[in-house]
Design a protein around this motif. Sequence first.
Motif, PDB file in Angstrom:
ATOM      1  N   ASP A 294       4.834  35.118 -22.212  1.00  0.00           N
ATOM      2  CA  ASP A 294       5.031  36.172 -21.215  1.00  0.00           C
ATOM      3  C   ASP A 294       6.482  36.634 -21.181  1.00  0.00           C
ATOM      4  O   ASP A 294       7.360  36.088 -21.867  1.00  0.00           O
ATOM      5  CB  ASP A 294       4.560  35.724 -19.833  1.00  0.00           C
ATOM      6  N   ALA A 295       6.760  37.639 -20.355  1.00  0.00           N
ATOM      7  CA  ALA A 295       8.087  38.255 -20.321  1.00  0.00           C
ATOM      8  C   ALA A 295       9.159  37.268 -19.877  1.00  0.00           C
ATOM      9  O   ALA A 295      10.279  37.283 -20.399  1.00  0.00           O
ATOM     10  CB  ALA A 295       8.063  39.468 -19.395  1.00  0.00           C
ATOM     11  N   ALA A 296       8.833  36.417 -18.914  1.00  0.00           N
ATOM     12  CA  ALA A 296       9.826  35.460 -18.422  1.00  0.00           C
ATOM     13  C   ALA A 296      10.228  34.472 -19.515  1.00  0.00           C
ATOM     14  O   ALA A 296      11.410  34.156 -19.687  1.00  0.00           O
ATOM     15  CB  ALA A 296       9.280  34.712 -17.204  1.00  0.00           C
TER      16      ALA A 296
ATOM     17  N   ARG B 130       4.547  37.032 -28.722  1.00  0.00           N
ATOM     18  CA  ARG B 130       3.858  37.769 -27.653  1.00  0.00           C
ATOM     19  C   ARG B 130       2.346  37.868 -27.913  1.00  0.00           C
ATOM     20  O   ARG B 130       1.536  37.609 -27.014  1.00  0.00           O
ATOM     21  CB  ARG B 130       4.440  39.179 -27.539  1.00  0.00           C
TER      22      ARG B 130
ATOM     23  N   GLU C 255      15.317  34.678 -25.544  1.00  0.00           N
ATOM     24  CA  GLU C 255      16.391  35.603 -25.909  1.00  0.00           C
ATOM     25  C   GLU C 255      17.743  35.052 -25.473  1.00  0.00           C
ATOM     26  O   GLU C 255      18.741  35.123 -26.216  1.00  0.00           O
ATOM     27  CB  GLU C 255      16.140  36.974 -25.289  1.00  0.00           C
TER      28      GLU C 255
ATOM     29  N   MET D  69       9.921  34.975 -22.790  1.00  0.00           N
ATOM     30  CA  MET D  69      10.643  35.711 -23.824  1.00  0.00           C
ATOM     31  C   MET D  69      12.102  35.891 -23.431  1.00  0.00           C
ATOM     32  O   MET D  69      13.001  35.794 -24.266  1.00  0.00           O
ATOM     33  CB  MET D  69       9.990  37.059 -24.088  1.00  0.00           C
ATOM     34  N   ASP D  70      12.336  36.131 -22.152  1.00  0.00           N
ATOM     35  CA  ASP D  70      13.710  36.265 -21.679  1.00  0.00           C
ATOM     36  C   ASP D  70      14.478  34.965 -21.872  1.00  0.00           C
ATOM     37  O   ASP D  70      15.650  34.982 -22.293  1.00  0.00           O
ATOM     38  CB  ASP D  70      13.710  36.669 -20.211  1.00  0.00           C
TER      39      ASP D  70
ATOM     40  N   GLN E 112       8.966  37.897 -33.165  1.00  0.00           N
ATOM     41  CA  GLN E 112       8.837  38.208 -31.739  1.00  0.00           C
ATOM     42  C   GLN E 112       7.437  38.724 -31.413  1.00  0.00           C
ATOM     43  O   GLN E 112       6.876  38.390 -30.363  1.00  0.00           O
ATOM     44  CB  GLN E 112       9.906  39.218 -31.340  1.00  0.00           C
TER      45      GLN E 112
END
Length: 218
Positions: free
Chosen positions: A19-21, A13, A27, A23-24, A9
């Motif tokens: 980016d966060a979107a 990053r 997940e 990564m979401d 992970q």
Amino acid sequence: MIDSEQGAQDWLRDILGVDAAAMDRLERLAALLVVENRQQNLVSRASLEHVWQRHIVDSAQLLHVSRETSGVGTWLDLGTGAGFPGLVVAALQPERPVTLVDSRRLRTEWLARAAATLGLPRVDVVLARVEDLPSRAHAVISARAFAPLARLLELSARFSTPQTLWLLPKGAKARHELQELGEGWRHTFHVEQSLTDSAAGVLVGHLLGAPHQRGARP
């Protein structure tokens, strides 16, 4: 070498710049995989303990070893199975058209549901054998554990132009398969070291001509 789930992970990053979107989305993909694997055997149960290393980053590394970061052009993933690497690529590059091809109905039905759940409208899931696909050139072709290199090229060269980038995770057989490739295939394939397995390699390159096209211009 990436040797832990946290390391996988962190690599996404810090090195790939996810980016966060995205990564979401990854997940949620991992969670969907775990649930569906109870219904059908998408991947080995043991591999789910290392899902970020074995499946997510093992797929995402294709964007790194090839420097394929533009997200432009159609991506064809042959024998996609549980969506690796194609569905991971789509989660990372949602604007890119990605076609996932598999001949098993249950898997393609799940892939379509997963793509919809993840909000990936540019993913096209195709239930078909590779032999039955209509000929069409793509910017990138990937295949993970689908067929030996020579057979894969015989089946799939018609989807390629000299500009098409091939990304083929081949495990420990990467160098051997490249050495065993028959005469007549004109290509620029080379082996890149896998980031998730010290014994594995990824074939990267372009196909310039098939044996029966020996005299053709690239």
